[in-house]
Structure formats: C-alpha cells, structure tokens
Design a protein around this motif. Structure first.
Motif, PDB file in Angstrom:
ATOM      1  N   ARG A  30     -18.650  24.770  52.699  1.00 31.45           N
ATOM      2  CA  ARG A  30     -17.997  25.091  53.974  1.00 31.45           C
ATOM      3  C   ARG A  30     -18.966  24.916  55.140  1.00 31.45           C
ATOM      4  O   ARG A  30     -18.674  24.191  56.083  1.00 31.45           O
ATOM      5  N   ASP A  31     -20.121  25.585  55.071  1.00 27.53           N
ATOM      6  CA  ASP A  31     -21.011  25.640  56.232  1.00 27.53           C
ATOM      7  C   ASP A  31     -21.900  24.402  56.364  1.00 27.53           C
ATOM      8  O   ASP A  31     -22.105  23.907  57.463  1.00 27.53           O
ATOM      9  N   ALA A  32     -22.448  23.913  55.257  1.00 24.62           N
ATOM     10  CA  ALA A  32     -23.344  22.756  55.330  1.00 24.62           C
ATOM     11  C   ALA A  32     -22.592  21.435  55.383  1.00 24.62           C
ATOM     12  O   ALA A  32     -22.991  20.514  56.095  1.00 24.62           O
ATOM     13  N   LEU A  33     -21.494  21.335  54.616  1.00 29.44           N
ATOM     14  CA  LEU A  33     -20.747  20.068  54.600  1.00 29.44           C
ATOM     15  C   LEU A  33     -19.519  20.071  55.508  1.00 29.44           C
ATOM     16  O   LEU A  33     -18.938  19.019  55.760  1.00 29.44           O
ATOM     17  N   GLY A  34     -19.094  21.235  55.963  1.00 25.28           N
ATOM     18  CA  GLY A  34     -17.979  21.300  56.904  1.00 25.28           C
ATOM     19  C   GLY A  34     -16.594  21.274  56.286  1.00 25.28           C
ATOM     20  O   GLY A  34     -15.613  21.042  56.996  1.00 25.28           O
ATOM     21  N   LEU A  35     -16.490  21.520  54.980  1.00 19.49           N
ATOM     22  CA  LEU A  35     -15.171  21.575  54.367  1.00 19.49           C
ATOM     23  C   LEU A  35     -14.459  22.862  54.772  1.00 19.49           C
ATOM     24  O   LEU A  35     -15.096  23.850  55.163  1.00 19.49           O
ATOM     25  N   GLU A  36     -13.135  22.838  54.683  1.00 23.44           N
ATOM     26  CA  GLU A  36     -12.322  23.990  55.076  1.00 23.44           C
ATOM     27  C   GLU A  36     -11.814  24.701  53.836  1.00 23.44           C
ATOM     28  O   GLU A  36     -11.289  24.065  52.916  1.00 23.44           O
ATOM     29  N   LEU A  37     -11.969  26.026  53.815  1.00 25.61           N
ATOM     30  CA  LEU A  37     -11.458  26.839  52.718  1.00 25.61           C
ATOM     31  C   LEU A  37      -9.939  26.870  52.805  1.00 25.61           C
ATOM     32  O   LEU A  37      -9.376  27.228  53.836  1.00 25.61           O
ATOM     33  N   ARG A  38      -9.258  26.462  51.741  1.00 24.34           N
ATOM     34  CA  ARG A  38      -7.792  26.421  51.710  1.00 24.34           C
ATOM     35  C   ARG A  38      -7.185  27.581  50.926  1.00 24.34           C
ATOM     36  O   ARG A  38      -6.122  28.062  51.251  1.00 24.34           O
ATOM     37  N   ASN A  39      -7.887  27.997  49.861  1.00 23.91           N
ATOM     38  CA  ASN A  39      -7.330  29.041  49.006  1.00 23.91           C
ATOM     39  C   ASN A  39      -8.445  29.708  48.228  1.00 23.91           C
ATOM     40  O   ASN A  39      -9.450  29.075  47.904  1.00 23.91           O
ATOM     41  N   GLU A  40      -8.250  30.971  47.931  1.00 21.82           N
ATOM     42  CA  GLU A  40      -9.186  31.722  47.105  1.00 21.82           C
ATOM     43  C   GLU A  40      -8.357  32.609  46.190  1.00 21.82           C
ATOM     44  O   GLU A  40      -7.495  33.349  46.651  1.00 21.82           O
ATOM     45  N   VAL A  41      -8.610  32.495  44.891  1.00 26.41           N
ATOM     46  CA  VAL A  41      -7.817  33.227  43.908  1.00 26.41           C
ATOM     47  C   VAL A  41      -8.757  33.959  42.959  1.00 26.41           C
ATOM     48  O   VAL A  41      -9.695  33.360  42.441  1.00 26.41           O
ATOM     49  N   ALA A  42      -8.482  35.240  42.750  1.00 20.05           N
ATOM     50  CA  ALA A  42      -9.229  36.020  41.770  1.00 20.05           C
ATOM     51  C   ALA A  42      -8.331  36.222  40.554  1.00 20.05           C
ATOM     52  O   ALA A  42      -7.128  36.474  40.692  1.00 20.05           O
ATOM     53  N   ASN A  43      -8.921  36.087  39.363  1.00 21.87           N
ATOM     54  CA  ASN A  43      -8.144  36.260  38.137  1.00 21.87           C
ATOM     55  C   ASN A  43      -9.079  36.659  37.006  1.00 21.87           C
ATOM     56  O   ASN A  43     -10.035  35.935  36.700  1.00 21.87           O
ATOM     57  N   ASP A  44      -8.809  37.782  36.394  1.00 18.50           N
ATOM     58  CA  ASP A  44      -9.513  38.217  35.194  1.00 18.50           C
ATOM     59  C   ASP A  44     -11.038  38.262  35.379  1.00 18.50           C
ATOM     60  O   ASP A  44     -11.789  37.837  34.512  1.00 18.50           O
ATOM     61  N   GLY A  45     -11.464  38.763  36.542  1.00 24.25           N
ATOM     62  CA  GLY A  45     -12.899  38.897  36.791  1.00 24.25           C
ATOM     63  C   GLY A  45     -13.579  37.646  37.318  1.00 24.25           C
ATOM     64  O   GLY A  45     -14.791  37.656  37.551  1.00 24.25           O
ATOM     65  N   ARG A  47     -13.156  33.973  40.000  1.00 23.87           N
ATOM     66  CA  ARG A  47     -12.418  33.449  41.146  1.00 23.87           C
ATOM     67  C   ARG A  47     -12.617  31.945  41.253  1.00 23.87           C
ATOM     68  O   ARG A  47     -13.586  31.404  40.736  1.00 23.87           O
ATOM     69  N   TRP A  48     -11.661  31.340  41.879  1.00 21.33           N
ATOM     70  CA  TRP A  48     -11.831  29.937  42.213  1.00 21.33           C
ATOM     71  C   TRP A  48     -11.433  29.754  43.661  1.00 21.33           C
ATOM     72  O   TRP A  48     -10.644  30.505  44.213  1.00 21.33           O
ATOM     73  N   LEU A  49     -12.042  28.767  44.282  1.00 20.48           N
ATOM     74  CA  LEU A  49     -11.826  28.484  45.691  1.00 20.48           C
ATOM     75  C   LEU A  49     -11.466  27.017  45.827  1.00 20.48           C
ATOM     76  O   LEU A  49     -12.019  26.177  45.124  1.00 20.48           O
ATOM     77  N   THR A  50     -10.562  26.721  46.726  1.00 23.70           N
ATOM     78  CA  THR A  50     -10.238  25.320  46.994  1.00 23.70           C
ATOM     79  C   THR A  50     -10.621  25.017  48.440  1.00 23.70           C
ATOM     80  O   THR A  50     -10.370  25.808  49.347  1.00 23.70           O
ATOM     81  N   LEU A  51     -11.255  23.863  48.608  1.00 21.07           N
ATOM     82  CA  LEU A  51     -11.691  23.405  49.917  1.00 21.07           C
ATOM     83  C   LEU A  51     -11.293  21.953  50.083  1.00 21.07           C
ATOM     84  O   LEU A  51     -11.123  21.230  49.095  1.00 21.07           O
ATOM     85  N   SER A  52     -11.176  21.529  51.317  1.00 23.36           N
ATOM     86  CA  SER A  52     -10.917  20.117  51.579  1.00 23.36           C
ATOM     87  C   SER A  52     -11.468  19.757  52.950  1.00 23.36           C
ATOM     88  O   SER A  52     -11.831  20.633  53.737  1.00 23.36           O
ATOM     89  N   THR A  53     -11.527  18.471  53.212  1.00 31.00           N
ATOM     90  CA  THR A  53     -11.980  18.007  54.516  1.00 31.00           C
ATOM     91  C   THR A  53     -10.777  17.913  55.450  1.00 31.00           C
ATOM     92  O   THR A  53      -9.639  17.755  55.002  1.00 31.00           O
ATOM     93  N   ALA A  54     -11.044  17.990  56.736  1.00 37.09           N
ATOM     94  CA  ALA A  54      -9.972  17.839  57.718  1.00 37.09           C
ATOM     95  C   ALA A  54      -9.363  16.443  57.631  1.00 37.09           C
ATOM     96  O   ALA A  54      -8.166  16.264  57.853  1.00 37.09           O
ATOM     97  N   GLU A  55     -10.181  15.449  57.256  1.00 37.01           N
ATOM     98  CA  GLU A  55      -9.714  14.064  57.187  1.00 37.01           C
ATOM     99  C   GLU A  55      -8.872  13.792  55.950  1.00 37.01           C
ATOM    100  O   GLU A  55      -8.081  12.857  55.927  1.00 37.01           O
ATOM    101  N   GLN A  56      -9.064  14.564  54.887  1.00 39.12           N
ATOM    102  CA  GLN A  56      -8.316  14.381  53.640  1.00 39.12           C
ATOM    103  C   GLN A  56      -7.837  15.741  53.107  1.00 39.12           C
ATOM    104  O   GLN A  56      -8.246  16.168  52.035  1.00 39.12           O
ATOM    105  N   PRO A  57      -6.964  16.417  53.840  1.00 38.61           N
ATOM    106  CA  PRO A  57      -6.539  17.750  53.410  1.00 38.61           C
ATOM    107  C   PRO A  57      -5.782  17.749  52.085  1.00 38.61           C
ATOM    108  O   PRO A  57      -5.702  18.783  51.415  1.00 38.61           O
TER     109      PRO A  57
END
Length: 141
Positions: A30-45, A47-57
């Motif tokens: 997010r901070d160094a490459l500039g990707l945008e956080l799209r989703n964050e899911v916690a499950n069974d202890g 988590r996974w996060l999804t990120l994408s670029t503004a140019e290829q959402p």
C-alpha cells in the motif's frame, strides 16, 4: 455439420502472495508501491487482504498467510519456502521506474536486490524482496 463457435473471454482476476506478517506486507504494497486496499477478511485466526492498482482495479493481489485454510503440514511447507524466498514473485510495470524505486527504498521495509538497471534483454528494471521475502521486480513501462 460444424459446431458453432462460442466466443469466450478470459482474464486474470487475482494473484496470491504469501506473507507471514500481513501488516508489514500491507505497509509495503500500500504505502511503498501505492496499491489500494480493497478488502480485508479475518477467518479462523488468519486474515487475507486484497489490493489492486488504480490503473487495474480488476486485478487483485491477495495477501494471505501460509497456514490459512491448509493443513499444518502444507502450511509449514509453504512457510519454509517463503522464509527461503523460493516462492514465485510479482512483476510490476511503472511509468517512472526511478520514482518507484526511490519510494520503495525510502519506505525502509524492502530489501533492495537490484537498483534500476538496463538488462541485456531490453528491459530496464529493479528488484526487491518484500517484508515476507517475496521477489518483486518493477520494470519501466
């Protein structure tokens, strides 16, 4: 009689990247490459996060932990490969490689493997290891 031809399209939607520290990896992507956080899911202890670029959402990078949704044995095997830096990496393309390199270098959370370099195969690129040890290359667009 020939069967009718059906037009089908296929496109990339997500790429999985393993991390042993989701917060450190989030900061890098997010901070160094500039990707945008799209989703964050916690499950069974875990988590996974999804990120994408503004140019290829439509193309998401999914950061997940090696043991999430896997047996202990499989998670241990993935974690060991991650620790050795043996998992497949990511290739990005930037409109300004030097600016991208400087931003990643200034973040302080990536291991610099190669400064921007003209490669013999015609590409100019740089290489890093993200906080989890995954290889990340960025080439000049």
């Amino acid at each position: 009689m020939r069967p009718s031809i059906v037009h089908m399209t296929i496109s990339l939607s997500a790429v999985h990247v393993f991390t042993d520290d989701p917060d450190a990896s989030l900061a890098f992507y997010r901070d160094a490459l500039g990707l945008e956080l799209r989703n964050e899911v916690a499950n069974d202890g875990f988590r996974w996060l999804t990120l994408s670029t503004a140019e290829q959402p439509e193309v998401e990078i999914v950061l997940s932990q090696p043991h999430a949704g896997r047996s202990q044995e499989d998670g241990d095997a993935l974690a060991a490969m991650l620790a050795k830096g043996e998992l497949p990496g990511l290739l990005f393309r930037a409109s300004d490689l030097d600016a991208a390199f400087e931003k990643v270098q200034a973040s302080g959370n990536a291991e610099i493997l190669q400064e921007p370099t003209d490669q013999f195969w015609g590409v100019r690129d740089a290489a890093f290891r993200d906080p989890a040890g995954n290889m990340v290359r960025i080439s000049q667009a």
